[in-house]
Enzyme design. Sequence first.
Site, PDB file in Angstrom:
ATOM      1  N   ASP A   1      97.675   7.010  87.525  1.00 53.79           N
ATOM      2  CA  ASP A   1      98.536   6.163  86.706  1.00 53.79           C
ATOM      3  C   ASP A   1      99.953   6.722  86.794  1.00 53.79           C
ATOM      4  O   ASP A   1     100.199   7.680  87.524  1.00 53.79           O
ATOM      5  CB  ASP A   1      98.027   6.113  85.247  1.00 53.79           C
ATOM      6  CG  ASP A   1      98.238   4.728  84.639  1.00 53.79           C
ATOM      7  OD1 ASP A   1      99.398   4.291  84.578  1.00 53.79           O
ATOM      8  OD2 ASP A   1      97.248   4.078  84.245  1.00 53.79           O
TER       9      ASP A   1
ATOM     10  N   HIS B   1     101.421   0.760  87.706  1.00 51.08           N
ATOM     11  CA  HIS B   1     100.907   2.056  87.223  1.00 51.08           C
ATOM     12  C   HIS B   1     100.924   3.119  88.323  1.00 51.08           C
ATOM     13  O   HIS B   1      99.980   3.893  88.467  1.00 51.08           O
ATOM     14  CB  HIS B   1      99.494   1.887  86.653  1.00 51.08           C
ATOM     15  CG  HIS B   1      99.462   1.153  85.342  1.00 51.08           C
ATOM     16  ND1 HIS B   1      99.861   1.724  84.153  1.00 51.08           N
ATOM     17  CD2 HIS B   1      99.114  -0.124  85.040  1.00 51.08           C
ATOM     18  CE1 HIS B   1      99.742   0.846  83.169  1.00 51.08           C
ATOM     19  NE2 HIS B   1      99.300  -0.292  83.674  1.00 51.08           N
TER      20      HIS B   1
ATOM     21  N   GLU C   1      98.928  -5.005  84.692  1.00 54.82           N
ATOM     22  CA  GLU C   1     100.270  -4.685  84.194  1.00 54.82           C
ATOM     23  C   GLU C   1     101.239  -4.271  85.304  1.00 54.82           C
ATOM     24  O   GLU C   1     101.751  -3.160  85.320  1.00 54.82           O
ATOM     25  CB  GLU C   1     100.158  -3.566  83.143  1.00 54.82           C
ATOM     26  CG  GLU C   1      99.325  -4.000  81.950  1.00 54.82           C
ATOM     27  CD  GLU C   1      99.156  -2.907  80.898  1.00 54.82           C
ATOM     28  OE1 GLU C   1      99.186  -3.245  79.698  1.00 54.82           O
ATOM     29  OE2 GLU C   1      99.000  -1.725  81.253  1.00 54.82           O
TER      30      GLU C   1
HETATM   31  C1  ACM Z   1      94.560  -2.186  80.759  1.00 55.67           C
HETATM   32  O1  ACM Z   1      94.232  -1.952  79.603  1.00 55.67           O
HETATM   33  N1  ACM Z   1      95.835  -2.106  81.122  1.00 55.67           N
HETATM   34  C2  ACM Z   1      93.592  -2.552  81.761  1.00 55.67           C
END
Ligand code: ACM
Length: 537
Positions: free
Chosen positions: A173, A244, A311
Amino acid sequence: MDLIPAPRRVVEGDGSYELSDGTGIVAGEGTEDTARWLRATLGAVTGLAMAPASAAGPDAVRLSVDPSLAPEEYRLDVTAGGVTIEGGAAAGVFWGAQTLRQLLGPDAYRRAPLAADRRWTLPYVTIEDAPRFRWRGTMLDVSRHFMPKDGVLRFLDLLAAHKINVFHFHLTDDQGWRVEIKRYPKLTELGSWRSRTKFGHRASELWEDKPHGGFYTQDDIREIVAYAHARHIAVVPEIDVPGHSQAAIHAYPELGNSDVIDTSSLPVWDTWGVNPNVLAPTDNTLRFYEGVFEELLDLFPSTFIHVGGDECPKDQWKQSPTAQARIKELGLKDEDELQSWFIRHFDTWLSERGRRLVGWDEILEGGLAPGATVSSWRGYAGGITAAKAGHDVVMCPEQQVYLDHRQAAGEDEPVPIGYVRTLEDVYRFEPVPPQLTADEARHVLGTQANLWSEVMEDARRVDYQAFPRLSAFCEVAWSELPAPAERDYADFERRMAVHYRRLDALGVDYRPPGGPLPWQRRPGVLGRPIEGAPPNV
Ligand code: ACM
């Protein structure tokens, strides 16, 4: 009986069988791993030899595979003649052994005997049991806070005790890259450490001004995978792309949108939230991550490989001449389709190697890759759409089973983020939404509880957030429960009273029913809500 998860059928007998030094283990073909586990676990706590036995003498724990049962199904019998566990495959035998441990009482969860003269008895019983879902998962984020290897192995034991069979390992991440990739050493040399960390809630003004980090070597990963495999848990690794990814961009700045920002100045991220610095959609990025996945496939035998996909803000792609040229060249409509193109590439790449791609439900935007399975996290909607389109789905809606979210209303929780989900809420969670027909519902492979680690800085915090709710979750995933409103929560609580003693014996720092203990609390400032945000976010 006080078993968790509740088995399908229990017939109690009259009497009890006592384990003794003469109780041997007769391991039929294919059950050796369970025999080893019983010897190591029950042998340690009872002090009994639990020696291998080849003859089916009267005094034995007999393990065997009965292919007429489903692979994870088992039948457990305790009689005057000893214990018999038959499973449809090795996995079923192992789940039967987990039930056997529960039958011995909470002290069976310790690692050494409390007293030399303790007697270990099992009630006469016949149990027939099988899981509702084939995917009974738990995700752990080891990027936001690193969980050292010992903690991961211990966590796998806790999962096994709850008949959870998928460990979704969130390895990368913005805040840290956690798996050694030999051809790209900077991913861990540079990408696994950050210089400081936002402490607590992301609205907090507090920082922990010391480096945080760590990573698993490839041998650590092999050990984790083997340990999980011996417990019939599949490890599904996640490398999160194309969002991420700031830790990877810190290590290899050419992976970022360097025609938009100076990617060489991006640190491993030190705070929480959705990060705008995403991967550049270039051939170089594709080749780089093919290299990452090549090493990953050598390490993880799991059919399913998770590529994230959540995201990914598209602002940099909108500004990037490179990204825009790619959209044009491929004849795509917009940046969502560009992300789809990126994910499709890895869907094809993984399929060609006999694996299956899983991604968070954002991978639906811009068109779902043909082979993709969807982790439905923003509620049920993504999962419903995907299942109706014939794709497999894992239901893990954040409103229900994000276990890093607060477990009670008010500000008493250590860091009260997210939706309020009490133990009872989780017990009444239903993975299959009514919008799906029976045929469509077959695409729901199962369900998963997710643990993000922004506010879980160590194993004790993971314990606190995960338990006792994971104990309720495992029953939702394993047992055939009635509709949510009809579930017998009082009976679950009655069984939990015993299960808390199992968790105590295991040394789990769970949240007690009455609320956090003094040392489990934190100063309220750390849990302060974000200005202007809904109260429970
Ligand atoms: C997530 O909670 N961004 C998959």
